[in-house]
Design a protein around this motif. Sequence first.
Motif, PDB file in Angstrom:
ATOM      1  N   ARG A   1       0.836  -1.204   0.000  1.00 19.99           N
ATOM      2  CA  ARG A   1       0.000   0.000   0.000  1.00 19.99           C
ATOM      3  C   ARG A   1       0.872   1.255   0.000  1.00 19.99           C
ATOM      4  NH1 ARG A   1      -2.296  -0.877   4.473  1.00 19.99           N
ATOM      5  NH2 ARG A   1      -3.830  -2.332   3.607  1.00 19.99           N
ATOM      6  N   ALA A   2       1.927   1.257   0.820  1.00 17.20           N
ATOM      7  CA  ALA A   2       2.796   2.431   0.909  1.00 17.20           C
ATOM      8  C   ALA A   2       3.577   2.665  -0.381  1.00 17.20           C
ATOM      9  CB  ALA A   2       3.761   2.271   2.080  1.00 17.20           C
ATOM     10  N   ALA A   3       3.949   1.576  -1.064  1.00 14.82           N
ATOM     11  CA  ALA A   3       4.748   1.699  -2.291  1.00 14.82           C
ATOM     12  C   ALA A   3       3.885   1.831  -3.536  1.00 14.82           C
ATOM     13  CB  ALA A   3       5.668   0.489  -2.429  1.00 14.82           C
ATOM     14  N   GLY A   4       2.576   1.589  -3.394  1.00 11.57           N
ATOM     15  CA  GLY A   4       1.682   1.687  -4.539  1.00 11.57           C
ATOM     16  C   GLY A   4       1.860   0.554  -5.523  1.00 11.57           C
ATOM     17  N   VAL A   5       2.148  -0.643  -5.010  1.00 13.29           N
ATOM     18  CA  VAL A   5       2.339  -1.811  -5.875  1.00 13.29           C
ATOM     19  C   VAL A   5       1.535  -2.973  -5.310  1.00 13.29           C
ATOM     20  CG1 VAL A   5       4.653  -1.086  -6.584  1.00 13.29           C
ATOM     21  CG2 VAL A   5       4.378  -2.575  -4.585  1.00 13.29           C
ATOM     22  N   SER A   6       1.566  -4.095  -6.007  1.00  9.79           N
ATOM     23  CA  SER A   6       0.849  -5.280  -5.543  1.00  9.79           C
ATOM     24  C   SER A   6       1.659  -6.025  -4.485  1.00  9.79           C
ATOM     25  CB  SER A   6       0.562  -6.217  -6.714  1.00  9.79           C
ATOM     26  OG  SER A   6       1.782  -6.748  -7.220  1.00  9.79           O
ATOM     27  N   VAL A   7       0.973  -6.889  -3.736  1.00 10.18           N
ATOM     28  CA  VAL A   7       1.645  -7.713  -2.729  1.00 10.18           C
ATOM     29  C   VAL A   7       2.665  -8.634  -3.390  1.00 10.18           C
ATOM     30  CG1 VAL A   7       1.310  -9.560  -1.036  1.00 10.18           C
ATOM     31  CG2 VAL A   7      -0.265  -7.616  -1.086  1.00 10.18           C
ATOM     32  N   SER A   8       2.332  -9.166  -4.564  1.00 14.13           N
ATOM     33  CA  SER A   8       3.253 -10.073  -5.250  1.00 14.13           C
ATOM     34  C   SER A   8       4.536  -9.354  -5.661  1.00 14.13           C
ATOM     35  CB  SER A   8       2.580 -10.690  -6.478  1.00 14.13           C
ATOM     36  OG  SER A   8       2.226  -9.682  -7.416  1.00 14.13           O
ATOM     37  N   THR A   9       4.421  -8.065  -6.012  1.00 16.91           N
ATOM     38  CA  THR A   9       5.621  -7.300  -6.370  1.00 16.91           C
ATOM     39  C   THR A   9       6.521  -7.118  -5.158  1.00 16.91           C
ATOM     40  OG1 THR A   9       4.481  -6.119  -8.141  1.00 16.91           O
ATOM     41  CG2 THR A   9       6.472  -5.092  -7.253  1.00 16.91           C
ATOM     42  N   VAL A  10       5.924  -6.815  -4.002  1.00 18.48           N
ATOM     43  CA  VAL A  10       6.715  -6.695  -2.773  1.00 18.48           C
ATOM     44  C   VAL A  10       7.413  -8.016  -2.471  1.00 18.48           C
ATOM     45  CG1 VAL A  10       6.642  -6.282  -0.285  1.00 18.48           C
ATOM     46  CG2 VAL A  10       5.222  -4.911  -1.822  1.00 18.48           C
ATOM     47  N   SER A  11       6.688  -9.120  -2.628  1.00 16.03           N
ATOM     48  CA  SER A  11       7.263 -10.436  -2.364  1.00 16.03           C
ATOM     49  C   SER A  11       8.451 -10.707  -3.274  1.00 16.03           C
ATOM     50  CB  SER A  11       6.195 -11.514  -2.553  1.00 16.03           C
ATOM     51  OG  SER A  11       6.743 -12.801  -2.349  1.00 16.03           O
TER      52      SER A  11
END
Length: 372
Positions: free
Chosen positions: A10-20
């Motif tokens: 949410r903070a980075a404005g991307v999907s959870v899969s991208t963070v992973s």
Amino acid sequence: MVATLKDVARAAGVSVSTVSRVVRDAAYIDASTRQRVLDAIQALQYRPNSVARRLKYGRTYTIGFIIHDISNPFYGHVVIGAERHISSIESPEFDLFVLNTGRDSKKEKHAAEVMLDRRVEGIILASTAAPECLEAFREVAVQHGIPLVSIDNYLGGFEYAIVSADNHLGAYQLMRHLLQHGHSRIGILSGPDAESHARERVEGCRKALQEAGSSPEEIRVATGNWSVEDGYRISREWLEGERPPTAIFSGNNLMCMGALYALQERGLHVPRDIAVVSFDGVEFGTFLRPVLTTLWYDWERIGEEAARLVLEAVSGGNSCDQPVRQVRVPVQLVIGESCGCRLASRRGRGVGNKVLHQHEEGKGGVPLGEDN
């Protein structure tokens, strides 16, 4: 409140899969996107759930290290070397799980079961080489397919790797130097016969003695558990008996400490009354007076090489897929005064973080070269 993947996304404005994927350092992620995720991770102080990640991918990313005597300074340095190499691997990150068995074969056998329960991916082993322990680790390597690297000891006829000092050559060099001082009655303090590095050191001594034409009757070999107590006990027995030795060769630093205490207790002067040399005694030998004549090798490199071999095997290399692949760490003779040599200078020159003293050329033994 502990930050989650969703919070970072949410903070980075991307999907959870991208963070992973960023957390796993996956490829094909835009540099600016990766940086936004990393900034969010730092701002939120997010810590990945390593347990969940390992369960998801069916791996533990853990290397086991079983040590039979962690009180021995040698093994402390070996662990430091292993940990340093493992921590230098950025992806994937591995942990080192250490168990000490206190030279208890039952605990060592149980340690093999603990490693299986922890699902470690590879094992570094400093074993007592007791038969029941060797059988347990044969099962670990053969039936469970876990790569195994042994420190110092041969384990038997199955696939593993071994890292050790050049024990035979080192003992040969050290004994040959001692014999140059004219000693014929020599006591050899050794470790348990079951441990191959103890046998190699005795064999190296015997080779030097045979070349010198020494009488076997004048040579005494006594075994102990590599401990200060055993070094003291055996040396005291020799000194109280008939025709005590004129020189003592110690197979390790702890037994040497025990021997020196026994000599001091009887008021004997080293080397005037009795000479003393020791395998791997540099850790304390340069602080003794007289300076100890000993054999140096890089203890931490033993751990580094063991970690390298086991990680190569875990990653699909071939380090442990053939019977007894061995890496020998080189040794170096360090001339002190305890053998009877006189040092030209108290000044030293470094070998790694150790100190070697210059030997006065022409007084016997092997000179180490000029001071700079």
